[in-house]
Design an enzyme around this catalytic site. Structure first.
Site, PDB file in Angstrom:
ATOM      1  CD  GLU A  37      -2.748   1.301   2.418  1.00  0.00           C
ATOM      2  OE1 GLU A  37      -2.721   0.440   3.303  1.00  0.00           O
ATOM      3  OE2 GLU A  37      -3.452   2.322   2.458  1.00  0.00           O
ATOM      4  NE  ARG A 262       4.680  -8.029  10.317  1.00  0.00           N
ATOM      5  CZ  ARG A 262       4.118  -7.159   9.492  1.00  0.00           C
ATOM      6  NH1 ARG A 262       3.029  -7.475   8.832  1.00  0.00           N
ATOM      7  NH2 ARG A 262       4.634  -5.961   9.324  1.00  0.00           N
ATOM      8  CE  LYS A 272       3.244  -0.072   4.668  1.00  0.00           C
ATOM      9  NZ  LYS A 272       2.647  -0.160   3.335  1.00  0.00           N
TER      10      LYS A 272
END
Ligand code: ATP
Ligand code: MG
Length: 655
Positions: A37, A262, A272
Site C-alpha cells: 500500500e 513476517r 509503517k
C-alpha cells in the site's frame, strides 16, 4: 525457468508451488504479485516478501506484478508510489506489470453489484459501533442487522446512491452476507465498501465509496490472474473471506492465498505506521535516516542489496513468526563486503603523536596493499609518513588496564605498514587532558618488523597529520535500546536509544582514500565498513557513514558496561514470555559461530519443528522444558553441532 542451484532456498511455499506446477494446477502457470500500500516507504520486512514473490516468478519462469494496493484515499501518496518502485529496483528486481488497485475501481464496483444481485451482499445502515455490537463475540453468535433482509432492488438502489455521493461518510456500508454464527469472526458479514468523501491521489474525486482490503485484495488478485497470493500470517483469518469471494464470483481459475511469517528484526520496529510516526515527529531525519529499517535508510547507511537478499535467503520462509537478530544482517553485510572493498586507514578520534627522533620536515612513502592476503584482489597505494601523526585516542592509555594491547608510556607498538614506536612521554593541557603523545621510532623496523625479532603487543592504524584529510564520520547504533520495541505498548520515546548516532567531525583519512574513485565503500582498518554518504559527502568535505563495525561489538559492550537492565516493554505478559525464552547470552565468538552455522542448521531445525508439532505447542504455551527434547532431535540429525548454538537457533526459530 532458472535451474535451482544449491543456493536456491527451499521452503514450504516453494515446495507447494513446485507441486502445483508438476500437477498442472493453474495450467502450470506461476503468477505472483508484490502488493504494497503506498502509505509509507518499504522496510526490510517488505524485502522478504519482494524476494519471495519475485524470486518465485524467476525460479518457475512465471510473472510477478508490482501492484499498488491503493484503496485508502487518506493515507496514500504518489511520493510513496515512486519510492516503492525505486526500492524494488534497488533490491534487484523488476516487475512484468505495474498495476494499481485504483485502476480496478470500476470492475470492483461491478463485482459488488453482482454480489448484491446474487443475494450475497447488502447495504447496512447501522453505525460502526452498532455493527460491532451485533457481530457478537467468540462465544456468542452475531445477530442479524435489521437491514440484512433488504430486497435486491433496495440494496442496488442504495449502493448506486452511495456511489453517486448522496450520503455522508458512515451513513451506510456494503456488507457480504456470509455467516453470522461463523467461528471465524471475519466471516460475520464483513464490510466490503464504505463511504469516504476524500480525494484520492490518483482518482481525485471520481469516487466517494472505497472498497475494503478484504474485498479489493482478493478480487485484484483474481483480475490479474494471480495463481499464488502470498501474504503474512496476520491475514490467516482473512483467507476465508478471500476464498468466499473468489469462489462466489465466477472466476474460472481462482487464486489461492498462502501465509508466511513476517520478518522482524531485533532493536527496531517494522510497522509503517510507527515508522511514519518517527518521521513525522522528527525523531529521525527522514525515511532515509541511516538508522531506519527502511530500504531507503539501509541504502543511505551503505547496506547493499546483496546483503539484504542474503539475509532473506538465510532467514528462509516459514510459518512460525520469529524475530531475527539484527547481528545476522550485519554479518551478511560483512560477508558481502569483505572480499570486495579496499582497506585504508582513518583515525576517527585523533590524538597527536610526535616522533621525537624523526627529522622535522622529512616525509617518506610506505607501500600498503589495499587487500589482505586472503582476498584475491590486487592493488596498493603509498602512505605518507612524517614526524607528526595521528593515532586513535582509544589506542593510548596512560594507565593501561590489564589486557590493554596498545600504546602506553614506556611501551612499544607497531604502526601499521611503518615502524615500531615507543612512548616516551605525554603532553597534557591545563585541564589535565592528554593532547599529545611523544615517541621515538626505531629506523631499523621499516615495514613493521624488528631485525632482532622482538615482539610488540599490538599494531595501530595512523595517518600523517599534515598529509591526512579531515573528514566527518557518522557512527550508528541501534535505534532502540530494547530488543523488542515492537512489543512495547504506548509511545516508544522512552525506548529510543539516545546514542544511536555519533557524529565525529574531526576524523582524519589517509590521502589516497579521499579519492572517491577508490570506491563508494571502504574498510577503515580496525573500525568497520564505511560508505560515502550519498547526499552530504562532497569533494573537499567528505562524510562517511559507518555501515557496520568489523566485529559484533554489541554483545561485548553490553557485557562490559553491564548497565542497569534495559526497561522491559510495558506489556507484562509478552515481556515475560520473551524473558523466559531468552537463551543464555552468547559470547561474541559464539554469535559469529552461530551465524556461520545458521545456513546448515536452520533447515534441520525447521524440519524438527515441523515433525514435532505437539512439543512445539507445549513450548509455546510456556513449557520451556521441552526445549531440551527439541535440541536433542536436532543433534540426532548428526553433523556434531554445538548444542548451545542449536539451543539459541531453536529458540529463535520457535519465535
Ligand atoms: P506494515 O504492517 O509494516 O505497515 P503492511 O503489511 O501494512 O506493512 P503492505 O504495504 O500492505 O504493508 O505490505 C505489502 C506486502 O509486504 C504484503 O504482502 C505484506 O504481507 C508484506 N509484508 C509487510 N511487512 C512484512 C514483513 N515484516 N515481513 C514480510 N512481509 C511483509
Ligand atoms: Mg498493513
Amino acid at each position: 525457468m532458472s535451474e535451482p542451484t544449491s543456493t536456491t532456498p527451499r521452503d514450504f511455499i516453494r515446495e507447494m508451488v513446485e507441486r502445483d506446477v508438476a500437477a498442472g494446477r493453474h495450467g502450470g502457470r506461476v503468477v505472483t504479485r508484490f502488493p504494497p500500500e503506498p502509505n509509507g516507504y518499504l522496510h526490510i520486512g517488505h524485502a522478504k516478501s519482494i524476494c519471495l514473490n519475485f524470486g518465485l516468478a524467476q525460479q518457475f519462469g512465471g510473472t510477478c506484478n508490482l501492484r499498488l494496493d491503493d484503496t485508502n484515499p487518506e493515507t496514500e501518496d504518489q511520493e510513496y508510489v515512486d519510492a516503492i518502485q525505486e526500492y524494488v529496483r534497488w533490491l534487484g528486481f523488476d516487475w512484468q506489470n505495474l498495476f494499481y488497485a485504483s485502476d480496478y475501481y470500476e470492475q470492483l464496483y461491478d463485482f459488488a453489484e453482482q454480489l448484491v444481485r446474487l443475494g450475497k451482499a447488502y447495504v447496512d445502515s447501522l453505525n460502526e459501533e452498532e455493527i460491532r455490537q451485533y457481530r457478537g463475540t467468540v462465544t456468542e453468535p452475531g445477530r442479524p442487522s435489521p437491514y440484512r433482509d433488504r430486497s435486491v432492488e433496495e440494496n442496488l438502489d442504495l449502493l448506486r446512491r452511495m456511489r453517486a455521493g448522496e450520503f455522508p461518510d458512515g451513513a451506510h456500508v456494503l456488507r457480504g452476507r456470509i455467516d453470522l454464527s461463523a467461528a471465524n469472526m471475519k466471516l460475520r458479514d464483513p464490510l466490503l465498501y464504505r463511504i469516504r468523501h476524500a480525494t484520492h491521489y490518483r482518482r481525485g474525486d471520481a469516487w466517494c465509496i472505497y472498497p475494503m482490503y478484504d474485498f479489493a485484495h482478493p478480487l485484484s488478485d483474481a483480475i490479474e490472474g494471480i495463481t499464488h497470493s502470498l501474504c503474512t500470517l496476520e491475514f490467516e483469518n482473512n483467507r476465508d473471506i478471500y476464498d468466499w469471494l473468489v469462489d462466489t464470483l465466477p472466476f474460472p481459475d481462482p487464486p489461492r492465498q498462502t501465509e508466511f511469517a513476517r520478518l522482524n528484526l531485533t532493536y527496531t520496529i517494522m510497522s509503517k505506521r510507527k515508522l511514519l510516526e518517527l518521521v513525522e515527529r522528527r525523531l529521525v531525519s527522514g525515511w532515509d535516516d541511516p538508522r531506519m529499517p527502511t530500504l531507503a535508510g539501509l541504502r543511505r547507511r551503505g547496506f547493499t542489496p546483496e546483503a539484504i537478499r542474503d539475509l532473506c535467503d538465510r532467514v528462509g520462509v516459514a510459518r512460525a513468526n520469529s524475530t531475527v537478530d539484527v547481528t545476522l544482517l550485519e554479518h551478511c553485510q560483512r560477508e558481502d563486503l569483505n572480499p570486495k572493498v579496499p582497506r585504508v586507514m582513518c583515525v576517527l578520534r585523533p590524538l597527536r603523536l610526535v616522533i621525537e627522533n624523526y627529522p622535522e620536515g622529512q616525509t617518506e612513502e610506505l607501500d600498503a596493499p589495499y587487500y589482505p592476503h586472503d582476498v584475491p584482489k590486487e592493488g596498493s597505494r603509498k602512505v605518507p609518513f612524517s614526524r607528526t601523526l595521528f593515532i586513535e585516542r582509544d589506542d593510548f592509555a596512560e594507565d593501561p588496564p590489564k589486557g590493554f594491547h596498545r600504546l602506553s608510556p614506556g611501551r612499544e607498538v607497531r604502526l601499521r605498514y611503518a615502524y615500531l614506536v615507543r612512548c616516551t612521554s605525554v603532553v597534557k593541557d591545563a585541564a589535565g587532558e592528554i593532547v599529545e603523545v611523544r615517541c621515538t621510532y626505531d629506523p631499523e623496523t621499516r615495514g613493521g618488523s624488528a631485525p632482532d625479532g622482538r615482539k610488540v603487543p599490538g599494531t595501530l592504524h595512523w595517518v600523517s597529520a599534515e598529509h591526512s584529510v579531515p573528514v566527518e564520520t557518522r557512527l550508528y547504533d541501534r535505534l532502540f535500546r530494547i530488543e523488542r520495541p515492537d512489543l512495547a505498548e504506548g509511545g516508544f520515546d522512552e525506548y529510543l536509544n539516545p546514542d544511536s548516532l555519533e557524529t565525529l567531525t574531526g576524523s582524519r583519512l589517509e590521502p589516497a582514500a579521499a579519492d572517491p574513485a577508490l570506491g563508494e565503500r571502504l574498510q577503515f582498518e580496525r573500525q568497520g565498513y564505511f560508505f560515502h554518504d550519498p547526499i552530504d559527502s562532497k569533494p573537499g568535505s567528505l562524510v562517511f557513514n559507518r555501515i557496520v563495525p568489523l566485529r559484533d561489538s554489541w554483545a561485548a559492550e553490553v557485557k562490559k558496561q553491564a548497565p542497569a537492565p534495559a526497561p522491559q516493554p510495558a506489556e507484562p505478559k509478552k515481556a515475560k514470555e520473551t524473558e523466559s525464552k531468552a537463551p543464555a547470552p552468547l559470547t561474541p565468538e559464539e554469535r559469529e559461530a552461530l551465524e556461520q552455522a545458521r545456513p546448515q542448521l536452520l533447515p534441520v531445525i525447521q524440519g524438527v519443528i515441523a515433525a514435532h508439532p505437539k512439543e512445539v505447542e507445549r513450548y509455546r504455551a510456556g513449557q520451556t522444558g521441552v526445549l531440551g527434547f527439541l535440541v536433542a532431535q536436532v543433534m540426532k540429525k548428526g553433523g556434531k553441532p554445538n548444542p548451545k548454538l542449536v539451543n539459541a537457533l531453536l529458540v529463535e526459530a520457535l519465535g
